[in-house]
Design a protein around this motif. Structure first.
Motif, PDB file in Angstrom:
ATOM      1  N   MET A 173      -4.050  -2.566  11.558  1.00  7.09           N
ATOM      2  CA  MET A 173      -2.814  -3.029  10.980  1.00  7.09           C
ATOM      3  C   MET A 173      -1.745  -1.981  11.256  1.00  7.09           C
ATOM      4  O   MET A 173      -1.985  -0.787  11.184  1.00  7.09           O
ATOM      5  N   PHE A 174      -0.560  -2.450  11.543  1.00  7.39           N
ATOM      6  CA  PHE A 174       0.570  -1.602  11.905  1.00  7.39           C
ATOM      7  C   PHE A 174       1.733  -1.967  10.995  1.00  7.39           C
ATOM      8  O   PHE A 174       2.123  -3.127  10.913  1.00  7.39           O
ATOM      9  N   LEU A 175       2.256  -0.974  10.284  1.00 12.91           N
ATOM     10  CA  LEU A 175       3.412  -1.187   9.416  1.00 12.91           C
ATOM     11  C   LEU A 175       4.535  -0.280   9.879  1.00 12.91           C
ATOM     12  O   LEU A 175       4.376   0.934   9.937  1.00 12.91           O
ATOM     13  N   LEU A 176       5.658  -0.863  10.227  1.00 12.89           N
ATOM     14  CA  LEU A 176       6.807  -0.092  10.660  1.00 12.89           C
ATOM     15  C   LEU A 176       7.878  -0.230   9.593  1.00 12.89           C
ATOM     16  O   LEU A 176       8.195  -1.337   9.161  1.00 12.89           O
ATOM     17  N   VAL A 177       8.435   0.893   9.175  1.00 11.01           N
ATOM     18  CA  VAL A 177       9.440   0.889   8.115  1.00 11.01           C
ATOM     19  C   VAL A 177      10.601   1.766   8.542  1.00 11.01           C
ATOM     20  O   VAL A 177      10.415   2.778   9.222  1.00 11.01           O
ATOM     21  N   GLY A 178      11.801   1.354   8.152  1.00 10.88           N
ATOM     22  CA  GLY A 178      12.976   2.164   8.432  1.00 10.88           C
ATOM     23  C   GLY A 178      13.052   3.359   7.492  1.00 10.88           C
ATOM     24  O   GLY A 178      12.754   3.243   6.300  1.00 10.88           O
ATOM     25  N   ASN A 224      15.148  -1.413   0.575  1.00 11.74           N
ATOM     26  CA  ASN A 224      14.350  -2.525   0.054  1.00 11.74           C
ATOM     27  C   ASN A 224      12.853  -2.217   0.104  1.00 11.74           C
ATOM     28  O   ASN A 224      12.134  -2.443  -0.853  1.00 11.74           O
ATOM     29  N   SER A 225      12.404  -1.726   1.243  1.00 10.22           N
ATOM     30  CA  SER A 225      10.985  -1.379   1.436  1.00 10.22           C
ATOM     31  C   SER A 225      10.928   0.098   1.790  1.00 10.22           C
ATOM     32  O   SER A 225      10.874   0.470   2.958  1.00 10.22           O
ATOM     33  N   ARG A 226      10.954   0.924   0.797  1.00 10.70           N
ATOM     34  CA  ARG A 226      11.008   2.371   1.008  1.00 10.70           C
ATOM     35  C   ARG A 226       9.739   2.858   1.710  1.00 10.70           C
ATOM     36  O   ARG A 226       8.649   2.341   1.471  1.00 10.70           O
ATOM     37  N   PRO A 227       9.889   3.862   2.580  1.00 11.01           N
ATOM     38  CA  PRO A 227       8.718   4.386   3.290  1.00 11.01           C
ATOM     39  C   PRO A 227       7.579   4.798   2.360  1.00 11.01           C
ATOM     40  O   PRO A 227       6.410   4.570   2.681  1.00 11.01           O
ATOM     41  N   SER A 228       7.898   5.360   1.210  1.00 11.46           N
ATOM     42  CA  SER A 228       6.834   5.757   0.280  1.00 11.46           C
ATOM     43  C   SER A 228       6.059   4.545  -0.228  1.00 11.46           C
ATOM     44  O   SER A 228       4.836   4.588  -0.365  1.00 11.46           O
ATOM     45  N   ALA A 229       6.761   3.444  -0.486  1.00 11.45           N
ATOM     46  CA  ALA A 229       6.099   2.225  -0.958  1.00 11.45           C
ATOM     47  C   ALA A 229       5.257   1.595   0.153  1.00 11.45           C
ATOM     48  O   ALA A 229       4.138   1.125  -0.092  1.00 11.45           O
ATOM     49  N   VAL A 230       5.775   1.600   1.363  1.00 18.71           N
ATOM     50  CA  VAL A 230       5.033   1.037   2.490  1.00 18.71           C
ATOM     51  C   VAL A 230       3.777   1.873   2.766  1.00 18.71           C
ATOM     52  O   VAL A 230       2.707   1.333   3.039  1.00 18.71           O
ATOM     53  N   THR A 231       3.891   3.178   2.656  1.00 15.38           N
ATOM     54  CA  THR A 231       2.732   4.055   2.844  1.00 15.38           C
ATOM     55  C   THR A 231       1.671   3.780   1.785  1.00 15.38           C
ATOM     56  O   THR A 231       0.472   3.725   2.082  1.00 15.38           O
ATOM     57  N   PHE A 236       1.252   0.939   0.172  1.00 13.77           N
ATOM     58  CA  PHE A 236       0.722  -0.386   0.504  1.00 13.77           C
ATOM     59  C   PHE A 236      -0.304  -0.288   1.634  1.00 13.77           C
ATOM     60  O   PHE A 236      -1.358  -0.932   1.592  1.00 13.77           O
ATOM     61  N   ALA A 237      -0.015   0.518   2.642  1.00 12.35           N
ATOM     62  CA  ALA A 237      -0.928   0.670   3.778  1.00 12.35           C
ATOM     63  C   ALA A 237      -2.279   1.215   3.335  1.00 12.35           C
ATOM     64  O   ALA A 237      -3.302   0.925   3.959  1.00 12.35           O
ATOM     65  N   GLY A 238      -2.286   1.991   2.255  1.00 16.35           N
ATOM     66  CA  GLY A 238      -3.531   2.540   1.747  1.00 16.35           C
ATOM     67  C   GLY A 238      -4.514   1.483   1.272  1.00 16.35           C
ATOM     68  O   GLY A 238      -5.694   1.768   1.084  1.00 16.35           O
ATOM     69  N   LEU A 239      -4.049   0.267   1.103  1.00 14.74           N
ATOM     70  CA  LEU A 239      -4.924  -0.830   0.678  1.00 14.74           C
ATOM     71  C   LEU A 239      -5.743  -1.412   1.828  1.00 14.74           C
ATOM     72  O   LEU A 239      -6.652  -2.195   1.598  1.00 14.74           O
ATOM     73  N   PHE A 240      -5.391  -1.030   3.056  1.00 19.77           N
ATOM     74  CA  PHE A 240      -6.037  -1.606   4.230  1.00 19.77           C
ATOM     75  C   PHE A 240      -6.730  -0.516   5.044  1.00 19.77           C
ATOM     76  O   PHE A 240      -6.135   0.530   5.310  1.00 19.77           O
ATOM     77  N   PRO A 241      -7.969  -0.768   5.459  1.00 17.01           N
ATOM     78  CA  PRO A 241      -8.654   0.229   6.275  1.00 17.01           C
ATOM     79  C   PRO A 241      -7.967   0.369   7.635  1.00 17.01           C
ATOM     80  O   PRO A 241      -7.553  -0.624   8.229  1.00 17.01           O
ATOM     81  N   HIS A 242      -7.799   1.595   8.062  1.00 18.64           N
ATOM     82  CA  HIS A 242      -7.257   1.907   9.387  1.00 18.64           C
ATOM     83  C   HIS A 242      -5.795   1.500   9.571  1.00 18.64           C
ATOM     84  O   HIS A 242      -5.341   1.321  10.704  1.00 18.64           O
ATOM     85  N   ALA A 243      -5.060   1.307   8.495  1.00 17.74           N
ATOM     86  CA  ALA A 243      -3.641   0.949   8.614  1.00 17.74           C
ATOM     87  C   ALA A 243      -2.855   2.138   9.141  1.00 17.74           C
ATOM     88  O   ALA A 243      -3.152   3.291   8.833  1.00 17.74           O
TER      89      ALA A 243
END
Length: 56
Positions: free
Chosen positions: A1-6, A11-18, A20-27
């Motif tokens: 999974m790949f998450l790109l954040v500005g 709206n979607s702060r990098p800390s929140a996206v990071t 969220f990524a912790g919920l998925f293996p290998h994100a």
């Protein structure tokens, strides 16, 4: 999974996206420097490069 954040997305702060990524293996999280909520509009070349690097 790949998450790109500005980097300066209010709206979607990098800390929140990071977190969220912790919920998925290998994100993978990529923070696009200087970008807001629509990183492909702020710097299309950086967006394409990050996406292409993920696709491989």
């Amino acid at each position: 999974m790949f998450l790109l954040v500005g980097e300066v997305d209010l709206n979607s702060r990098p800390s929140a996206v990071t977190e969220f990524a912790g919920l998925f293996p290998h994100a993978e999280v990529v923070v696009q420097s200087g970008a807001r909520h629509f990183p492909w509009l702020d710097d299309a070349d950086a967006f394409v490069a990050a996406t292409a690097a993920f696709i491989g």
